[in-house]
Structures are given as structure tokens and as C-alpha cells.
Scaffold this active site. Structure first.
Site, short mmCIF file in Angstrom:
data_model
loop_
_atom_site.label_atom_id
_atom_site.label_comp_id
_atom_site.label_asym_id
_atom_site.label_seq_id
_atom_site.Cartn_x
_atom_site.Cartn_y
_atom_site.Cartn_z
N GLY A 37 0.84 -1.20 0.00
CA GLY A 37 0.00 0.00 0.00
C GLY A 37 0.87 1.25 0.00
CG HIS A 38 3.22 2.24 3.45
ND1 HIS A 38 3.28 1.11 4.23
CD2 HIS A 38 2.60 3.18 4.20
CE1 HIS A 38 2.72 1.36 5.41
NE2 HIS A 38 2.30 2.60 5.42
N GLY A 148 -3.47 7.27 1.45
CA GLY A 148 -4.23 6.13 0.95
C GLY A 148 -5.72 6.28 1.23
#
Ligand code: PAF
Length: 294
Positions: A37-38, A148
Site C-alpha cells: 500500500g505504501h 491512501g
């Protein structure tokens, strides 16, 4: 890639980088324990600019009493290695007593909105987030910052803060990255036992179910929310914190789906609190989390 561990050193490094009118400086704030995700945020930032800064700081003020500040995964060497491969220009790794020196008194909060959704059960969490993000913005001086969609409320509050305080930063929200079975990727997934990991898919299943109902024409929020609560209750390892359908413009609950809405939930799987969300688009059929909150 520069690794910079003090605010002073970062500020002097920053003076050697372009000013905001010649190139974008893209910033990805993180608490480390980097996962895909990062990394997707960093990749997106790199598409914008060759000047990318990532910060790694496990911010103590956004953890409540009894939460997982001490246990929060820390894997600095692995994080740095991953960032080297992505063309990041600098990693900023401040320590607690530089960010919050003795005598520190100031906080910034987005009034009321910080108490909605996750703010009910994590009362000071968003105050900690907006404060540290503002501090990081002041140190890094980015033109674009990446967050996000998984932390939808966080992104909405930070966007509100940048508008309210006239910050010259554009907020960019990137889609949720999911495992093959739909579980949203999170640093906290690693707390789950094998059995809990299986049970955790209940969040995604529940969101998907709601989307299908909306696609089939259901517009009553109460009907959707009650049924989602039942679905989560049916999973023995799950304990619902909240499920809510709100207006993404102010996070207020809505009664009827006649415009774009944010469906957000938080569920304890064992002791681990997981969150997930999706945008509901009653005007057209939707699928989980392709849309962003901003
Ligand atoms: O999303 C996170 O990892 C954190 O809340 C953030 C934005 C880095 C602030 O500590």
C-alpha cells in the site's frame, strides 16, 4: 537516496531542492513497516516528480491509551532498502524528542469531524494525525502529498486542514491495495493469527455485499447498515466497532443514498482493529474502492 535523521539537517537539505515554482516536491508520510500500500503511494509520487520524500515516524500522539504504540512494527532497514529501489530522493526519519521536545503544547484539529466514524472509539487519534502531518508539511514543504484511500477519514481531514489553513499542498488520494481475497493491506494485518486472517475477509465481503445491493437499487441506508451488522456478527472472531454510511463532504450520516456516499467500517478481529471502506455510487454501478474520497 539521502537518509536524514534531524529536522535541521532536513531543512538544509531541502534548500538544495527546487522551489515550488520550478518542480513538484512529492511527499509520502508514513509510520514505516512499509507494505505494498505504501509502495503504491511512492510509485504514484514518482510518476509526478523525480523529487520524492518519504518520512518514517511512528507518531506517539495518534495512539490512544492501551493501543499498539509499543508493538507497532518497526523495520527500518527493510523499509530503507525498499525505498532505495523506488527512486526516492530522501527519507526523513525524525525522532520523538525532536518532533515533540520538552514543553511542546500545540495541536491542530479539524473540529467535530475528528470525532466522527473512527473518532468515536479513538478520541484523540485524528488530533495526533493532523498535528503531525502539519508539522511534517512545515518541515518538508511539499507541493503534493500522497495518502491512501484506506484511511479515508484521515485523507478527508487532512484535505480539510490544508484548505482551512491555506497550505500550499495538494492532497492526492491513492486507491486501496488489497490481498487476493480482498483484505485491505495494512501494517496491522501482521497481528492476525492464521484463523483471524481468514476471518478478516468479512470486512471486504460485507462491503462487496453492500455494493451489490446498491447496484440492485437499494437506497435505504438503515436496511443496508442493519444487514451489514448481521453479516459481521455472523463471523465468530469478529466484533463490530462501527459501520456507517456518510456524506464524504462532512462525514455526517445520511439516511438515503441519492448521491455519492462513503461506506466505512471498523471491526475487531480478535484484538486487532481493522478498517476498510468504499465509495458508493448510486448513480452508476460501482466496484469496491476504485473511487477516491476527494
Ligand atoms: O497513515 C499513516 O501512516 C499516519 O497516520 C501518518 C499520515 C503518517 C501520520 O502519522
Amino acid at each position: 537516496m539521502e537518509i536524514i535523521r534531524s529536522i535541521e539537517a532536513f531543512k538544509s537539505f531541502r534548500t538544495g531542492w527546487p522551489s515550488s515554482n520550478t518542480a513538484d516536491l512529492c511527499f509520502v508520510p508514513t509510520m514505516g513497516a512499509l507494505h505494498s500500500g505504501h509502495l503504491s503511494l511512492v510509485e504514484e509520487a514518482r510518476k509526478f516528480s523525480q523529487y520524492v520524500v518519504v518520512s518514517i515516524f511512528v507518531n506517539p500522539t495518534q495512539f490512544g491509551q492501551g493501543e499498539d504504540y509499543e508493538e507497532y512494527p518497526r523495520q527500518m532497514k527493510k523499509d530503507i532498502d525498499q525505498l532505495k529501489n523506488l527512486g526516492v530522493g530522501a527519507v526523513f526519519i525524525p525522532c520523538d524528542n525532536q518532533m515533540y521536545p520538552l514543553g511542546y503544547r500545540t495541536n491542530v484539529l479539524v473540529e467535530k469531524w475528528e470525532r466522527r466514524l473512527c473518532g468515536h472509539s479513538r478520541p484523540n487519534h485524528f488530533r495526533g494525525v493532523t498535528t503531525v502531518v502539519l508539522k511534517l508539511f512545515n518541515i518538508v514543504r511539499p507541493t503534493v502529498a500522497f495518502f491512501g484511500q484506506k484511511d479515508a477519514q484521515q485523507a478527508i481531514l487532512i484535505n480539510r486542514m490544508t484548505e482551512d489553513l491555506n497550505l500550499d499542498v495538494e492532497i492526492f488520494v491513492c486507491p486501496i491495495i488489497r490481498e487476493k481475497d480482498g483484505l485491505a493491506i495494512s501494517s496491522r494485518n501482521r497481528y492476525l493469527s492464521a484463523q483471524e486472517r481468514q476471518a478478516a475477509v468479512v470486512l471486504f465481503r460485507t462491503l462487496n455485499w453492500a455494493i451489490q445491493q446498491v447496484d440492485r437499487g437499494e437506497r435505504k441506508v438503515k436496511v443496508l447498515v442493519n444487514e451489514m451488522k448481521k453479516k459481521i456478527k455472523a463471523e465468530p472472531l469478529a466484533h463490530l466497532d462501527y459501520v456507517s454510511i456518510v456524506d464524504p463532504n462532512d462525514l455526517k450520516p445520511i439516511l438515503r443514498l441519492n448521491r455519492t456516499a462513503l461506506l466505512a467500517l471498523a471491526v475487531f478481529i480478535g484484538k486487532t482493529r481493522l478498517i476498510d471502506n468504499t465509495i458508493l455510487l448510486p448513480e452508476k454501478s460501482s466496484s469496491v474502492s476504485k473511487e477516491s474520497v476527494l
